[in-house]
Design a protein around this motif. Structure first.
Motif, PDB file in Angstrom:
ATOM      1  N   LEU A 579      32.480  17.591  32.069  1.00 15.27           N
ATOM      2  CA  LEU A 579      32.514  19.049  32.077  1.00 15.27           C
ATOM      3  C   LEU A 579      33.075  19.535  33.406  1.00 15.27           C
ATOM      4  N   GLN A 580      33.866  20.586  33.355  1.00 15.91           N
ATOM      5  CA  GLN A 580      34.330  21.233  34.582  1.00 15.91           C
ATOM      6  C   GLN A 580      34.177  22.731  34.423  1.00 15.91           C
ATOM      7  N   LEU A 581      33.395  23.319  35.336  1.00 16.61           N
ATOM      8  CA  LEU A 581      33.170  24.761  35.343  1.00 16.61           C
ATOM      9  C   LEU A 581      33.947  25.354  36.512  1.00 16.61           C
ATOM     10  N   ASP A 582      34.871  26.271  36.213  1.00 18.51           N
ATOM     11  CA  ASP A 582      35.706  26.910  37.227  1.00 18.51           C
ATOM     12  C   ASP A 582      35.258  28.352  37.422  1.00 18.51           C
ATOM     13  N   LEU A 583      35.010  28.717  38.682  1.00 21.00           N
ATOM     14  CA  LEU A 583      34.646  30.079  39.052  1.00 21.00           C
ATOM     15  C   LEU A 583      35.797  30.668  39.854  1.00 21.00           C
ATOM     16  N   ALA A 584      36.272  31.823  39.445  1.00 20.56           N
ATOM     17  CA  ALA A 584      37.378  32.469  40.145  1.00 20.56           C
ATOM     18  C   ALA A 584      37.178  33.973  40.053  1.00 20.56           C
ATOM     19  N   GLY A 585      38.201  34.714  40.393  1.00 17.57           N
ATOM     20  CA  GLY A 585      38.128  36.164  40.327  1.00 17.57           C
ATOM     21  C   GLY A 585      39.511  36.760  40.427  1.00 17.57           C
ATOM     22  N   LYS A 586      39.677  37.938  39.828  1.00 19.93           N
ATOM     23  CA  LYS A 586      40.998  38.554  39.778  1.00 19.93           C
ATOM     24  C   LYS A 586      41.210  39.607  40.881  1.00 19.93           C
ATOM     25  N   ARG A 587      40.150  39.945  41.616  1.00 21.12           N
ATOM     26  CA  ARG A 587      40.287  40.927  42.685  1.00 21.12           C
ATOM     27  C   ARG A 587      40.597  40.213  43.998  1.00 21.12           C
ATOM     28  N   GLU A 588      40.856  40.993  45.044  1.00 22.90           N
ATOM     29  CA  GLU A 588      41.127  40.386  46.350  1.00 22.90           C
ATOM     30  C   GLU A 588      39.912  39.625  46.845  1.00 22.90           C
ATOM     31  N   THR A 589      38.746  40.213  46.680  1.00 18.04           N
ATOM     32  CA  THR A 589      37.489  39.523  46.977  1.00 18.04           C
ATOM     33  C   THR A 589      36.564  39.684  45.780  1.00 18.04           C
ATOM     34  N   ASN A 590      35.921  38.612  45.401  1.00 10.28           N
ATOM     35  CA  ASN A 590      35.048  38.608  44.229  1.00 10.28           C
ATOM     36  C   ASN A 590      33.693  38.036  44.620  1.00 10.28           C
ATOM     37  N   GLU A 591      32.645  38.615  44.051  1.00  4.42           N
ATOM     38  CA  GLU A 591      31.293  38.149  44.341  1.00  4.42           C
ATOM     39  C   GLU A 591      30.559  37.905  43.031  1.00  4.42           C
TER      40      GLU A 591
END
Length: 739
Positions: A579-591
């Motif tokens: 399993l691979q869980l990827d955390l990302a975000g589309k804004r300049e900074t994401n929380e």
């Protein structure tokens, strides 16, 4: 004594009090700084909080290189009485264990145990404080005088004592593995327990993981009048207002959430007597695993050494210096302390408890037998011996040695071992950069992340913090991700009924673009499913969650800011997968504020290796008794897992079936399809045979088996309207077994 003499004495006492009034007032609050400087003040506006700044006597004592190590109210004292629980990091929690809090449907063991706190300590939410069971080291209900019990000791109130090689948790007690077999013990029957094989090092370093940052006072250790000692980086001061006896009253509370607690507890300000401080990269040597190598006396019986208190339970003090961390021992003693792999250097001060007596030599020896520090012979009148930075990198153990100095004593010094009580003060280890590594911290801060391995370069740029959540009244870890960066977590496992759902619990963000999540199985992306419509939940959270928190509304109600992501793995049951869980975000900074990561079962009460009971006669083939407008057939998702044949039942709905003579029992998997529903009942011939007050879409479903009495005519499923819940109940794998 004559009248004149009494008058002279009285006048003398008044003059003494007048002359010393300013000194006494100034001495009430005292702070010891890192270099041994003593600062005093008449009053304290508030107890200094970790990670901030604070002025005492017009002097900054926290946000500075020479930060405060210890602040104390000299007019107050700490008095510990049972019952209490000792945690593996050295913390003490006045209270009693009541029960294990089960984690239905989660793969692995339940890890939370509930503590009923002694007043005036109270949980911020709920009736009991949930703590991580693996960090409980000792339970004391009825103390025993003399030498502290050895690891594995279980004493019962009836007087019997057991020696356990292992101890396991039960719902309302313990199971002790002894040489004679397994002994089951209720919490109510315990006098004292010392758990074997507790991970002290992991527990101590968890405090550092939650701290983070480079502040010189990032972690505090609060002491209370009732004997509590609570270490935390997450502390908040709040003014609470409410009505008592018909009058409006105000109280100042400190919300404290140690690393071993999954929720905070509240301490009244007037209950606090002292507070110690250390940096995010500092850890107390006295709290790591220790072994007594030698403890003997020339005169009298040997005295047990004590950690983080003196032999009478008071503050550690020597040469005018005080500390809440350290070791009190007597010559001759040799105490071995294990070191964490991240240990780099050691700071300390050591002196005799008697200001003008005793005569000893103190040494520190490493695991190779090399002396790394030596005080030479000194007396109490010589004050303390200090060491700013003893290099200990790569060492696995240090031995603190207090030697007799009878043969080398200076003229006039105490002979033999008279007054040779020694205090090792502020034994603080400086840790290397690995303790601040975001991937390491995440595994500690995020429940369930320990089974996943961080991968990729994104972890080097991530930011981890602790964020207060108002609706839940607790702190959660917040993962900061920059645009274009991806944080990956990987694990390999064999999929079964026990772990065929991956769950990431989060807090619904104000901007849904902050949540860019993807799970892949063997490189194939799997779609996620939520517990609620994300946009509706976002709007609800923005409008109402703070008001709900102020109103004291329970988080178990039909809407909150809890957002779950579920990935259904049932297609891979019986297979070994990556399993691979990827955390990302589309804004300049994401929380991304997280509550927990888990692999679990959609059905919570199945035994390992079991399958749901399959009905011989599915519900679809059973004759309905009356209208079933509220019962909707079709596919159902429970914890995001799809069941093709199922039914949903709305609030204030019911459905009734005719029981054929050959039916012997009713079987079904019962859960909640969305939000919260209840009360839910199964009724046979107008008699309730199964009931749940509430069922939550964030909780796993339950396998239900109802034995039918002879001659039973009808079975009804009913979702009541008495409670303010508007969710939908669900049934899958439902029907009857035949005789």
């Amino acid at each position: 004594m004559g009248m004149l003499n009494w008058r002279l004495v009285a006048v003398g006492m008044v003059l003494w009090a007048m002359g010393n009034r300013g000194t006494l007032a100034a001495d009430r609050y005292m702070a010891w700084l890192r270099d041994g400087t003593r600062v005093t003040a008449r009053g304290l506006s508030a107890w200094p909080l970790p990670g901030g700044s604070f002025r005492l006597d017009n002097r900054e004592i926290l946000d500075t290189e020479n930060a405060a190590r210890f602040v104390r109210d000299q007019d107050a004292a700490s008095n510990l009485k049972p019952p209490y629980v000792v945690m593996a990091n050295g913390d003490i929690v006045p209270g009693m264990l009541t029960q294990l809090e089960a984690e239905p449907g989660r793969a692995g063991k339940a890890t939370r145990v509930l503590v009923e706190l002694e007043s005036p300590l109270v949980p911020v939410s709920g009736a009991s404080l949930p703590v991580q069971a693996q960090f409980v080291e000792r339970i004391v209900v009825e103390p025993r005088a003399g030498t502290p019990a050895a690891a594995g000791t279980v004493r019962l109130l009836e007087g019997r004592q057991l020696t356990a090689r292992a101890i396991r948790w039960r719902e309302r007690g313990l199971a002790a593995l002894t040489a004679e077999g397994i002994v089951e013990i209720d919490f109510a029957d315990l006098a004292e327990v010392v758990f074997p094989n507790v991970e002290r090092t992991e527990a101590v370093l968890a405090d550092n993981a939650w701290a983070g940052g480079g502040h010189s006072a990032a972690i505090c250790r609060l002491a209370t009048k009732g004997g509590a000692a609570l270490t935390a980086a997450r502390v908040m001061r709040e003014q609470e207002t409410g009505r008592r006896r018909g009058r409006l009253a105000s109280e100042v509370l400190y919300y404290v959430q140690p690393a071993w607690a999954d929720e905070p507890l509240a301490i009244p300000e007037e209950e606090i007597v002292a507070c110690g401080y250390r940096g995010a990269d500092e850890a107390p040597l006295s709290c790591f695993p220790t072994t007594t190598i030698a403890n003997r006396r020339l005169i009298g019986q040997p005295e047990a050494w004590t950690a983080n208190r003196d032999s009478r339970g008071g503050v550690l003090a020597s040469g005018g210096l005080e500390s809440d961390l350290g070791i009190a021992a007597h010559a001759h003693s040799e105490i071995a302390c294990d070191l964490p792999a991240a240990a780099r250097s050691l700071q300390l001060a050591v002196g005799l408890a008697a200001r003008d007596g005793g005569c000893v030599r103190c040494k520190i020896v490493n695991d190779q037998g090399v002396v790394v520090w030596n005080t030479r012979v000194f007396e109490g009148k010589d004050g303390v011996r200090r060491a700013e930075a003893i290099e200990i990198g790569g060492m696995k153990r240090l031995v603190l040695i207090t030697e007799y100095a009878h043969d080398e004593r200076p003229p006039g010094a105490d002979p033999l071992d008279i007054r040779d009580a020694v205090v090792w003060l502020a034994l603080l280890i400086k840790l290397d950069a690995t303790i601040a590594d975001p991937a390491y911290r995440l595994r500690t801060m995020l429940a369930g992340a320990g089974d996943w391995q961080p991968s990729g370069e994104g972890w080097g740029k991530t930011r981890l913090s602790s964020q207060w959540n108002l609706p839940a009244s607790t702190w959660y870890p917040a993962i900061g991700v920059s645009k274009g960066e991806v944080l990956s977590l990987r694990r390999t496992m064999r999929v079964s009924r026990e772990n065929d759902v991956v769950e990431l619990l989060t807090v619904c963000p104000a901007d849904l673009d902050e949540h860019d999540l993807q799970l892949s199985v063997n490189g194939t992306a799997v779609p996620w499913h939520n517990n609620a419509d994300r946009n509706q939940l976002r709007q609800w959270t923005a409008r109402y969650s703070k008001q709900r928190a102020r109103d004291g509304s329970a988080e178990e109600s039909n809407l909150s800011d809890r957002l779950a992501y579920w990935w259904d793995l049932q297609a891979w049951r019986g297979q070994e997968v990556t399993l691979q869980l990827d955390l990302a975000g589309k804004r300049e900074t994401n929380e991304i504020v997280c509550r927990g990561l888990a692999v679990r079962s959609a059905i919570g009460n199945l035994a390992a290796g079991d399958e749901p009971r399959r009905p011989a006669v599915p519900l679809a083939k059973v004759l309905m008794d009356g209208d079933a407008a509220f019962l909707q057939p079709g596919a159902v998702r429970l914890l995001g897992q799809e069941f093709q044949q199922g039914y949903t039942l709305a609030r204030n709905g019911s459905a009734r079936w005719t029981i054929a003579p050959e039916f012997k029992s009713f079987v079904a998997v019962v859960g909640c399809a969305n939000q919260v529903a209840g009360p839910l009942q199964i009724v046979v011939d107008d008699r309730v045979v199964w009931e749940r007050a509430t069922i939550n879409s964030l909780s796993p479903a339950e396998q239900v088996v109802v034995e039918l009495p002879p001659g039973a005519k009808t079975l009804m499923l009913r979702c009541g309207a008495e409670a303010p819940f508007y969710g939908a109940a669900a049934l899958v794998e439902a029907g009857f077994l035949v005789k």
